[in-house]
Design an enzyme around this catalytic site. Structure first.
Site, mmCIF file in Angstrom:
data_model
loop_
_atom_site.group_PDB
_atom_site.id
_atom_site.type_symbol
_atom_site.label_atom_id
_atom_site.label_comp_id
_atom_site.label_asym_id
_atom_site.label_seq_id
_atom_site.Cartn_x
_atom_site.Cartn_y
_atom_site.Cartn_z
ATOM 1 N N GLY A 84 1.003 -1.055 -0.364
ATOM 2 C CA GLY A 84 0.533 -0.212 0.043
ATOM 3 C C GLY A 84 0.263 0.773 -0.048
ATOM 4 N N GLY A 142 0.298 3.647 -1.052
ATOM 5 C CA GLY A 142 -0.058 5.303 -0.779
ATOM 6 C C GLY A 142 -0.043 5.574 0.338
ATOM 7 N N ASP A 143 -0.106 4.992 0.843
ATOM 8 C CA ASP A 143 0.010 4.700 2.504
ATOM 9 C C ASP A 143 1.208 5.240 2.957
ATOM 10 O OD1 ASP A 143 -3.035 5.512 3.029
ATOM 11 O OD2 ASP A 143 -3.097 2.875 2.767
ATOM 12 N N LEU A 144 1.383 3.823 2.459
ATOM 13 C CA LEU A 144 2.697 3.587 3.086
ATOM 14 C C LEU A 144 4.218 4.989 2.888
ATOM 15 C CD1 LEU A 144 3.367 0.283 3.282
ATOM 16 C CD2 LEU A 144 2.515 1.131 4.611
ATOM 17 N N ALA A 176 3.104 8.176 4.811
ATOM 18 C CA ALA A 176 3.261 7.995 6.043
ATOM 19 C C ALA A 176 4.885 8.296 6.845
ATOM 20 C CB ALA A 176 3.357 6.566 6.482
#
EC number: 2.8.3.26
Length: 396
Positions: free
Chosen positions: A172, A174-176, A179
């Site tokens: 992921g 887009g998230d990682l 982050a």
């Protein structure tokens, strides 16, 4: 002693992007207080489980990105719980949340309000499309997940085989990646505060992060006006830089530098290729025919023999699955797998270790993820709040 062991972080995030960001901070020693909504983080109940999901407190998803944190369950819509939260804010260094824009303002807990309680506060948000404070856009307020960010940011368009559909990257990102960038922004804001005494707002958008991740597509389009698209595992400007099928699996070879190319041709016993295509330009111009030459060679050799021929001379590696990774001595030597207790199970669960290595303050996963509201008494006692008047009944 961690590099960030003097940092107190209030973590209001859930699911993946926000928890991964604050997990990085916790691994480096920060005291991360996971402030959870009634019922807890949405992914507490997500599989997989070690043995019995009915008995275990949470699944591997939650465990992996919430290790080493303390948990406090609060309902910011409740007056007493809101006051307890504000008491925590007064002693915090950082607040992190990943709600849609405007959500914290509904509870009168937005950045401007919290700054009144703690003028030095660093307030950080992760959103799909950013926050109006740092750049207003018509997309703000729209929901977003990893899949949405990968689609909008160009990741899917350049991922997959040339004759196949746009494809999501497995992890992921887009998230990682968002982050990780957010954690960098937080630490930069901490450094700025140490020099100036000023807190500030840190804002990282998933869409923005994917455009940054796809950096080469931006300059490619700027240079030639054509939108890059899918081309499998190859690279638009480097060759050979691709995956190849061996007799027993797949390997990748990155021999685009002249020296690596010569070593590859020597291993192939094809000095004619080295002589006929001595520079990057000639190799790229003839990449299709050269790829067939390399593929015909790799198909006749098992992976281990092939990699032995190239070892130390040509960048190459097998395409591994997770079982291979668990068996790789490098991973164990680098402490990239760590075992933590799994509440409700008779055995431990293995999660990924910290990829950040430091000689004096080595980051380390700080034990298992917390039970919901596990640290209520100690956290509220620290700020002088009576715990019996602030108990939130769980929906579980």
């Amino acid at each position: 002693m961690g590099a960030l062991d003097d940092l107190r972080v209030l973590d209001l995030t859930q699911v993946l992007a926000g928890p991964y960001c604050t997990m990085l901070l916790a691994d480096m020693g920060a005291d991360v207080v996971k402030v959870e909504r009634p019922g807890g983080d949405l992914i507490r109940s997500n599989p997989p489980f070690v043995s019995d999901g009915d008995e275990e407190a949470y699944g591997g998803y939650f465990q992996s990105v919430n290790r080493g944190k303390r948990s406090l369950e609060l309902d910011l819509g409740d007056a007493d719980d809101r006051e307890a939260f504000l008491s925590l804010v007064e002693r915090a260094d950082v607040v992190v949340e990943n709600f849609k824009a405007g959500t914290m303002e509904k509870f009168d807990c937005g950045y401007e309000t919290l700054r009144e309680y703690n003028p030095d506060l660093i307030y950080s948000s992760i959103r799909g499309f950013g926050d109006p404070r740092t750049g207003e856009t018509h997309r703000q307020g729209q929901p977003s997940f990893d899949l949405i960010a990968q689609a909008l940011g160009g990741v899917m368009e350049i991922t997959g085989q040339s004759d196949g559909p746009p494809t999501k990257v497995g992890p992921g990102v887009g998230d990682l990646f968002t982050a990780v960038l957010n954690a960098v922004g937080i630490l930069a804001a901490v450094h700025h505060r140490e020099r100036t005494g000023e807190g500030q707002y840190v804002d990282t958008a998933m869409y923005d992060s994917m455009v940054s991740l796809c950096e080469r597509t931006v300059y490619q389009y700027s240079c030639d006006g054509e939108s890059p698209t899918r081309q499998g595992n190859s690279h638009p400007t480097l060759f050979p830089y691709d995956s190849f099928e061996a007799a027993d699996g797949h390997v990748v070879i990155a021999a685009f530098a002249d020296g690596h190319w010569e070593a590859l041709c020597e291993a192939m016993e094809r000095p004619d290729l080295a002589a006929d295509y001595p520079d990057a330009g000639s190799r790229i111009a003839n990449r299709e025919s050269l790829r067939r030459e390399i593929a015909d060679w790799t198909a006749t050799i098992d992976s281990e023999t092939l990699l032995d021929l190239l070892e130390g001379r040509v960048p190459a590696a097998p395409v591994q699955n997770t079982a291979d990774i668990f068996d790789d001595p490098h991973i164990h030597d680098r402490e990239m797998l760590t075992d933590v207790d799994q509440p409700g199970a008779d055995e431990q669960i293995t999660i990924a270790g910290s990829p950040i290595k430091m000689t004096e303050t080595m980051p380390s996963p700080g034990g298992r993820a917390p039970l919901l509201d596990e640290h209520r008494t100690e956290l509220l006692d620290e700020v002088g709040v009576e715990t019996d008047t602030n108990r939130v009944e769980s929906d579980d």
